[in-house]
Design a protein around this motif. Structure first.
Motif, short mmCIF file in Angstrom:
data_model
loop_
_atom_site.label_atom_id
_atom_site.label_comp_id
_atom_site.label_asym_id
_atom_site.label_seq_id
_atom_site.Cartn_x
_atom_site.Cartn_y
_atom_site.Cartn_z
N PHE A 28 20.47 42.62 -17.65
CA PHE A 28 19.82 41.38 -17.22
C PHE A 28 20.60 40.21 -17.79
N VAL A 29 21.12 39.34 -16.91
CA VAL A 29 21.83 38.15 -17.37
C VAL A 29 20.80 37.05 -17.60
N ASP A 30 20.61 36.68 -18.86
CA ASP A 30 19.62 35.67 -19.21
C ASP A 30 20.20 34.27 -19.00
N TYR A 31 21.38 34.03 -19.54
CA TYR A 31 22.05 32.73 -19.38
C TYR A 31 23.56 32.96 -19.24
N LEU A 32 24.13 32.29 -18.25
CA LEU A 32 25.59 32.29 -18.07
C LEU A 32 26.02 30.84 -17.93
#
Length: 196
Positions: free
Chosen positions: A53-57
């Motif tokens: 799961f990408v939370d912040y990029l």
């Protein structure tokens, strides 16, 4: 500027976790919650046995277009697991939303058209509708993205919520729903423009 300041400057307040919440995730869940940062980027993600799961990029404005985002996603794709993330619907007053969706369309993400996702921010009290995008090495079904989002909401987003915000997030079943009716694909216009 530290990593949290970079994220706070770029992401809207209703999408930001508190610094204390993120520090606790990095400390208490260091086996799954990971921060990667460099002079040009910050990547926060959770990696479970079955998905990422990408939370912040975040990629700095002066470095956009140089392939940093693509390289960061490539490193996650190499793990060979489905990747899920949340995005805002297209806001034509904010050109960054369209650029983000175009980027994820180029990276072969799919829009989870059956997932309804609306969560109340404990920072602002406002409800925010978000869309779920996912990429899979094996063409996984939307149902698996839905299950992954439920797990993410329960284990990451709402982790110790009362401790950090003095209040509780809404229960999962009120925030995430799997709908029988398919929504319009928010990535379709970008897929079509890339095909031309």
């Amino acid at each position: 500027m530290n990593w949290y300041e970079k994220l706070s400057e770029y992401f809207p307040i209703e999408e930001m976790k508190s610094k204390a919440h993120m520090d606790a995730l990095l400390n208490d869940k260091k086996n799954i919650y990971i921060k990667e940062e460099g002079p040009h980027h910050v990547l926060m993600y959770a990696e479970t046995e079955t998905f990422v799961f990408v939370d912040y990029l975040f990629v700095s404005s002066q470095s956009r277009g140089a392939g940093f985002g693509r390289k960061l996603l490539a490193s996650l794709k190499e793990k060979g697991k489905p990747i899920i993330l949340e995005v805002e619907p297209v806001d034509y007053k904010d050109t960054d939303t369209a650029k983000r969706l175009n980027f994820y369309a180029r990276e072969e993400f799919h829009h989870a058209q059956h997932i309804g996702y609306s969560r109340r921010s404990l920072a602002t009290g406002e409800k925010t509708d978000l869309e779920i995008l996912f990429w899979s090495p094996s063409d996984a079904e939307e149902q698996s993205a839905y299950e992954a989002m439920k797990q993410t909401y329960e284990e990451i987003h709402t982790y110790k919520d009362e401790t950090f915000y003095g209040n509780q997030y809404e229960p999962t079943h009120k925030v995430l729903v799997f709908k029988t009716k398919r929504k319009t694909n928010i990535l379709q216009p970008f897929i079509e423009s890339q095909a031309k």
